[in-house]
Design a protein around this motif. Structure first.
Motif, PDB file in Angstrom:
ATOM      1  N   ASP A 313       0.818  -1.220  -0.018  1.00 32.52           N
ATOM      2  CA  ASP A 313      -0.167   0.010   0.137  1.00 32.52           C
ATOM      3  C   ASP A 313       0.834   1.176  -0.078  1.00 32.52           C
ATOM      4  OD1 ASP A 313      -1.679   2.103   0.629  1.00 32.52           O
ATOM      5  OD2 ASP A 313      -3.032   0.933   1.879  1.00 32.52           O
ATOM      6  N   SER A 314       0.752   2.032  -1.076  1.00 32.95           N
ATOM      7  CA  SER A 314       1.714   3.038  -1.340  1.00 32.95           C
ATOM      8  C   SER A 314       1.672   3.888   0.039  1.00 32.95           C
ATOM      9  CB  SER A 314       1.532   3.878  -2.326  1.00 32.95           C
ATOM     10  OG  SER A 314       0.264   4.528  -2.678  1.00 32.95           O
ATOM     11  N   LEU A 315       0.292   4.094   0.691  1.00 31.09           N
ATOM     12  CA  LEU A 315       0.247   4.985   1.632  1.00 31.09           C
ATOM     13  C   LEU A 315       0.886   4.533   2.912  1.00 31.09           C
ATOM     14  CD1 LEU A 315      -1.358   7.516   2.888  1.00 31.09           C
ATOM     15  CD2 LEU A 315      -2.999   5.878   3.819  1.00 31.09           C
ATOM     16  N   GLU A 316       1.138   3.196   3.317  1.00 34.96           N
ATOM     17  CA  GLU A 316       1.815   2.880   4.348  1.00 34.96           C
ATOM     18  C   GLU A 316       3.244   3.017   4.059  1.00 34.96           C
ATOM     19  OE1 GLU A 316       0.213  -1.139   4.583  1.00 34.96           O
ATOM     20  OE2 GLU A 316      -1.452  -0.505   5.516  1.00 34.96           O
ATOM     21  N   GLU A 317       3.754   2.786   3.047  1.00 32.91           N
ATOM     22  CA  GLU A 317       5.009   2.865   2.410  1.00 32.91           C
ATOM     23  C   GLU A 317       5.614   4.320   2.687  1.00 32.91           C
ATOM     24  OE1 GLU A 317       5.331   1.620  -1.495  1.00 32.91           O
ATOM     25  OE2 GLU A 317       5.178  -0.526  -1.073  1.00 32.91           O
ATOM     26  N   ARG A 318       4.636   5.257   2.272  1.00 32.04           N
ATOM     27  CA  ARG A 318       5.120   6.502   2.544  1.00 32.04           C
ATOM     28  C   ARG A 318       5.271   7.010   4.198  1.00 32.04           C
ATOM     29  NH1 ARG A 318       0.630  10.898   0.378  1.00 32.04           N
ATOM     30  NH2 ARG A 318      -0.513  10.104   2.291  1.00 32.04           N
TER      31      ARG A 318
END
Length: 323
Positions: A313-318
């Motif tokens: 999930d790109s949000l969690e990675e960010r």
């Protein structure tokens, strides 16, 4: 009290091997959402669920993310299917006011979003985008779609005719759907069954922006079976009626045979015997098939296996990068 950090609206978009159309889709969707934000929408996110794509879709999404801060990418480990990808998107969507679901192929025009939100602002928890003009679809597609909705209504379902998965759902509707125990949801039938206040917005279905359809006839049939067996028990009653009808027919034939034997009018022959055996056998197989569909759903539900697995999930990675 600190302000709610969540965006007001989430747009959930399942995507499977859509590399050809994604740039065009983003170029049409972003101006619409940016315009809504400028008009008072308190933040938005576009959550693209990459359903295990094998083409350049992940690369294009990563490139688009660098240019579009509101774009968020959830990647599934394997291709789990359109409805599972939609469920994954709903489960992770942060929109505090509601969620719009739509496909990436541009047959559902992004320019319709303001009208959906306008209808929602009038007090409706669900706003369906209804296909009033399907002339771009093939004759087979139009006929089978009409037959599907007619069959669902006949069996007691509450499907909104000519409404696919392009819709607005309020936060309370999303939370209610996510709380349902069934694993293989067909959302276009589940949402109407909940009975929330709803409205419709008509539009003309457009031609695919690029690429080819990911819904061949076999997947359409599978979706139809899941939809019908997941929303109605009428086919089970149909199997019962077939059984009763077969028993009645057998009784009449037995009575006829006894009367004919009594008056000495019996004539040996294989045609009638073959017809009766074949007819009864066909009814039995049909009833077993209907029962098998429901038993299969119970078996899958009892296994309690996840319908999808999230790889990233790109949000969690960010968030991890920031910390």
């Amino acid at each position: 009290m600190s302000p709610d950090p969540r965006p007001a609206l989430s747009v959930v978009v399942p995507a499977f091997d859509e590399a050809e159309v994604l740039p065009v889709f983003a170029a049409r969707l972003r101006p619409v959402l940016d315009g809504l934000a400028a008009s008072g929408l308190e933040g938005y996110e576009v959550l693209v669920v990459d359903d295990g794509s094998t083409d350049a879709t992940p690369v294009l999404l990563a490139r688009l993310r660098r240019q579009w801060p509101q774009l968020r990418v959830v990647r599934l480990r394997t291709n789990s299917g359109h409805q599972a990808a939609l469920s994954a998107g709903l489960a992770r969507a942060r929109g505090r006011d509601g969620v719009v679901t739509m496909d990436a192929d541009l047959q559902d025009p992004p320019e319709l979003l303001p009208r959906l939100l306008e209808a929602a602002a009038a007090g409706h928890d669900v706003v369906y985008a209804v296909r009033e003009d399907r002339s771009v679809d093939s004759v087979l597609k139009r006929v089978t779609a009409a037959g599907f909705y007619r069959l669902v209504r006949t069996l007691g379902g509450r499907a909104r005719e000519q409404a696919g998965d392009f819709r607005f759902t309020s936060r309370v509707v999303v939370d209610t759907v996510l709380g349902l125990p069934e694993a293989h949801r067909v959302l276009r039938l589940v949402v109407p069954e909940l009975g929330f206040a709803s409205a419709t917005v008509g539009y003309a279905r457009q031609a695919r922006g690029a690429g080819r359809t990911k819904y061949p006839l076999t997947r359409m049939l599978r979706l139809s079976l899941d939809a019908i067996t997941g929303s109605s028990t009428a086919p089970l009653r149909l199997a019962t009626f077939f059984g009763l009808g077969g028993a009645l027919l057998t009784s009449l034939l037995l009575l006829y045979a006894l009367v004919s034997f009594t008056f000495g009018q019996t004539v040996p022959g294989w045609t009638s015997t073959l017809a009766v055996v074949a007819g009864v056998g066909t009814l039995q197989l049909l009833c077993l098939g209907v029962l098998g569909e429901y038993v299969g759903r119970l078996y899958v539900q009892a296994q309690n296996r996840p319908t999808y697995l999230v790889a990233s999930d790109s949000l969690e990675e960010r968030d991890q990068t920031r910390t």
